[in-house]
Design an enzyme around this catalytic site. Structure first.
Site, PDB file in Angstrom:
ATOM      1  N   LYS A 199       8.642  59.051  28.179  1.00  0.00           N
ATOM      2  CA  LYS A 199       7.674  58.009  27.769  1.00  0.00           C
ATOM      3  C   LYS A 199       8.415  56.614  28.550  1.00  0.00           C
ATOM      4  O   LYS A 199       7.699  55.802  28.877  1.00  0.00           O
ATOM      5  CB  LYS A 199       7.355  57.744  26.303  1.00  0.00           C
ATOM      6  CG  LYS A 199       6.603  56.530  25.925  1.00  0.00           C
ATOM      7  CD  LYS A 199       5.308  56.596  26.368  1.00  0.00           C
ATOM      8  CE  LYS A 199       4.624  55.326  26.448  1.00  0.00           C
ATOM      9  NZ  LYS A 199       3.442  55.015  26.943  1.00  0.00           N
ATOM     10  N   CYS A 253       3.322  47.736  26.704  1.00  0.00           N
ATOM     11  CA  CYS A 253       3.926  49.139  27.283  1.00  0.00           C
ATOM     12  C   CYS A 253       4.887  48.590  28.613  1.00  0.00           C
ATOM     13  O   CYS A 253       6.079  48.619  28.447  1.00  0.00           O
ATOM     14  CB  CYS A 253       2.916  50.088  27.942  1.00  0.00           C
ATOM     15  SG  CYS A 253       2.145  50.805  26.449  1.00  0.00           S
TER      16      CYS A 253
HETATM   17  N1  LIG Z   1      -1.338  49.661  23.095  1.00  0.00           N
HETATM   18  C1  LIG Z   1      -1.219  50.531  24.022  1.00  0.00           C
HETATM   19  O1  LIG Z   1      -1.819  50.606  25.162  1.00  0.00           O
HETATM   20  C2  LIG Z   1      -0.109  51.513  23.883  1.00  0.00           C
HETATM   21  C3  LIG Z   1      -0.005  52.774  24.738  1.00  0.00           C
HETATM   22  C4  LIG Z   1       0.792  53.647  24.485  1.00  0.00           C
HETATM   23  C5  LIG Z   1       1.671  53.410  23.497  1.00  0.00           C
HETATM   24  N2  LIG Z   1       1.820  52.546  22.601  1.00  0.00           N
HETATM   25  C6  LIG Z   1       2.703  52.240  21.710  1.00  0.00           C
HETATM   26  O2  LIG Z   1       2.118  52.784  20.669  1.00  0.00           O
HETATM   27  C7  LIG Z   1       2.548  51.900  19.169  1.00  0.00           C
HETATM   28  C8  LIG Z   1       1.661  51.258  18.612  1.00  0.00           C
HETATM   29  O3  LIG Z   1       1.100  50.314  19.452  1.00  0.00           O
HETATM   30  P1  LIG Z   1      -0.412  49.523  19.131  1.00  0.00           P
HETATM   31  O4  LIG Z   1      -0.854  48.744  20.351  1.00  0.00           O
HETATM   32  O5  LIG Z   1      -1.153  50.393  18.614  1.00  0.00           O
HETATM   33  O6  LIG Z   1       0.053  48.480  18.138  1.00  0.00           O
HETATM   34  P2  LIG Z   1      -0.978  47.627  17.277  1.00  0.00           P
HETATM   35  O7  LIG Z   1      -0.199  46.377  16.736  1.00  0.00           O
HETATM   36  O8  LIG Z   1      -2.116  47.387  17.882  1.00  0.00           O
HETATM   37  O9  LIG Z   1      -0.883  48.508  15.954  1.00  0.00           O
HETATM   38  C9  LIG Z   1      -0.030  48.734  14.965  1.00  0.00           C
HETATM   39  C10 LIG Z   1      -0.816  48.738  13.502  1.00  0.00           C
HETATM   40  O10 LIG Z   1       0.349  49.222  12.605  1.00  0.00           O
HETATM   41  C11 LIG Z   1      -0.037  48.497  11.321  1.00  0.00           C
HETATM   42  N3  LIG Z   1       1.550  48.591  10.769  1.00  0.00           N
HETATM   43  C12 LIG Z   1       2.659  48.040  11.013  1.00  0.00           C
HETATM   44  N4  LIG Z   1       3.609  48.645  10.115  1.00  0.00           N
HETATM   45  C13 LIG Z   1       2.973  49.403   9.349  1.00  0.00           C
HETATM   46  C14 LIG Z   1       3.601  50.057   8.131  1.00  0.00           C
HETATM   47  N5  LIG Z   1       4.876  50.210   7.952  1.00  0.00           N
HETATM   48  N6  LIG Z   1       2.925  50.809   7.434  1.00  0.00           N
HETATM   49  C15 LIG Z   1       1.318  50.807   7.776  1.00  0.00           C
HETATM   50  N7  LIG Z   1       0.799  50.136   8.784  1.00  0.00           N
HETATM   51  C16 LIG Z   1       1.513  49.429   9.720  1.00  0.00           C
HETATM   52  C17 LIG Z   1      -0.324  47.166  11.601  1.00  0.00           C
HETATM   53  O11 LIG Z   1      -0.943  46.426  10.727  1.00  0.00           O
HETATM   54  C18 LIG Z   1      -1.107  47.443  13.022  1.00  0.00           C
HETATM   55  O12 LIG Z   1      -2.289  47.367  12.620  1.00  0.00           O
HETATM   56  C19 LIG Z   1       3.804  51.062  20.035  1.00  0.00           C
HETATM   57  O13 LIG Z   1       5.152  51.735  19.954  1.00  0.00           O
HETATM   58  C20 LIG Z   1       3.347  50.723  21.383  1.00  0.00           C
HETATM   59  O14 LIG Z   1       4.483  50.619  21.993  1.00  0.00           O
HETATM   60  C21 LIG Z   1       0.826  51.131  22.931  1.00  0.00           C
END
Ligand SMILES: NC(=O)c1ccc[n+]([C@@H]2O[C@H](COP(=O)([O-])OP(=O)(O)OC[C@H]3O[C@@H](n4cnc5c(N)ncnc54)[C@H](O)[C@@H]3O)[C@@H](O)[C@H]2O)c1
Length: 404
Positions: A199, A253
């Site tokens: 990744k 990312c």
């Molecule tokens: N956004 C993208 O395009 C993308 C693409 C691929 C991978 N990722 C990866 O996916 C992961 C998530 O990214 P995202 O963009 O969805 O983040 P985000 O901030 O949109 O969402 C994360 C959610 O997790 C919740 N949260 C945090 N800690 C928590 C806990 N202990 N218990 C319950 N809920 C909790 C937050 O309230 C939030 O709603 C990251 O590691 C990111 O690098 C993101």
């Protein structure tokens, strides 16, 4: 397999919905009460093509949203993984907290799938010790990194290939069977560290290639060459495929994950480190272009300059780490009043001097800087006719348009 998706943000929500819509028994958990209330009131929490329809279908299949962790067979953790600004290493604190909470609710034999992006070795270093110290003897850790792109998430969730990293083939295949229900892409089972590395490598590949295009833009600007014409011609070579330069890289990312490698392997990541520096320098480069153009056009007042676009990419509402925010941040260090900004996707006020109406924004500026190629501006290029234009996205072909 009964699933609890932890974290219902940009990744967790569409994942939970896609699973539910495909018949997986899913409960989504997020500790953000407002977010969970919004979902329970029948509204989605962000804009994304196809998300509302998917939400409707998943609700029909009985998905639930809650702030409470559940007792389930499998957990899918999709919480944020920022990087530490100083060490550049992954900051796994959200994942650690989520896993600790899962261990307070799960039964022996549960599978914990981490979807969040993590650097190679994170599970062994930070997560496995927590599981080993717990009251359980038989908890299975799995890494299933996500590679969907905002703007096309729902399609990609259903079609992208997936990587499943597990300690044993048996558990890997069990988890792969769940993912095979949501995607018609290939689902590959490998070991955890390989999955972690793939990744980060994918996003690093993108960052380095974007940096190459950005560096070409700088070279061409320095010597008055047309970078777009040069890239177009070079790409006619059967083995060359240069990306487009731009005003910088944002999102969670490509602007973040390569730093994990730099943080963990500082002496081995010279190309990656320089590439990240090139990408990070682009907002400042745009600011320099703005001041050159102002001088050339005799525009003396920064208040007459407006940035079109606040998000980190087109046609989405995600503005995290966006080049426009980076540019405004850089401006702040010069104690300057922030430039005017408008973005059709950002309904709330998140920066100073922000507009919510395209026409009002245009009335108040003489120089328009296209930072994001939203469809709105692509379909309304005639509206900016007569303005001085700096187009960082190469979408405007009006006479006199300035480029990067
Ligand atoms: N956004 C993208 O395009 C993308 C693409 C691929 C991978 N990722 C990866 O996916 C992961 C998530 O990214 P995202 O963009 O969805 O983040 P985000 O901030 O949109 O969402 C994360 C959610 O997790 C919740 N949260 C945090 N800690 C928590 C806990 N202990 N218990 C319950 N809920 C909790 C937050 O309230 C939030 O709603 C990251 O590691 C990111 O690098 C993101």
């Amino acid at each position: 397999m009964k699933v609890n998706v932890i974290g219902l943000g940009y990744i967790g929500l569409p994942t939970a919905l896609t699973m539910a819509a495909n018949g997986v028994d899913v409960i989504g958990t997020d500790y953000n009460k407002e977010l969970v209330n919004t979902l329970n009131q029948g509204r989605v929490t962000f804009e994304e093509k196809g998300l509302k329809e998917l939400f409707f279908n998943a609700n029909k299949m009985g998905i639930k949203y809650t702030t409470e962790y559940q007792t389930r067979d499998m957990y899918v953790i999709s919480v944020p993984t920022p990087y530490d600004k100083f060490s550049k290493k992954v900051d796994a604190v959200y994942v650690i907290k989520a896993v600790e909470e899962v261990l307070n609710h799960c039964n022996e034999g549960a599978i914990i799938v981490i979807e969040s992006t993590i650097s190679p070795g994170t599970i062994d270093k930070y997560i496995r010790p927590i599981v080993n110290k717990s009251r359980f003897n038989n908890i299975h850790l799995v890494h299933a990194p996500e590679r969907i792109i905002p703007g096309n998430m729902i399609y990609e969730l259903a079609h992208n290939s997936r990587t499943i990293g597990a300690d044993s083939k048996e558990i890997g295949e069990k988890v792969a069977d769940v993912y095979r229900k949501i995607t018609d892409g290939e689902v590959i089972v490998t070991d955890i560290k390989t999955a972690e590395m793939t990744k980060v490598v994918e996003n690093t590949f993108r960052a380095v290639n974007i940096a190459f295009a950005n560096e070409l833009a700088k070279i061409c600007r320095h010597d008055n060459m047309d970078v777009y014409e040069i890239i177009k011609i070079c790409n006619m070579h059967p083995r060359v495929n240069i990306l487009n330069p731009g005003p910088g890289v944002g999102g969670h990312c490509i602007s973040v994950d390569p730093w994990f490698l730099v943080g963990d392997y500082p002496s081995l990541t010279k190309v990656i480190w320089e590439s990240m520096k090139v990408n990070d320098s682009m907002p400042e480069f745009v600011l320099k272009r703005i001041s050159e153009i102002m001088e050339e056009k005799g525009i003396t007042d920064y208040k007459r300059v407006g940035l079109y676009g606040l998000t980190y990419k087109e046609n989405v509402d995600d503005f995290r780490e966006s080049p426009t925010l980076q540019l405004l941040e850089f401006q702040k260090t010069h104690l300057a009043e922030p430039l005017k900004v408008y973005d059709p996707f950002i309904k709330k006020d998140i920066v100073k001097n922000q507009y919510h109406n395209f026409d009002e924004f245009l009335n108040d500026v003489d120089l328009v800087v296209i930072m994001v190629k939203h469809d709105e501006i692509k379909n309304n290029i005639n509206k900016i006719k007569g303005k001085v234009i700096l187009d960082t996205q190469n979408i405007c072909h009006l006479d006199g348009t300035y480029k990067l």
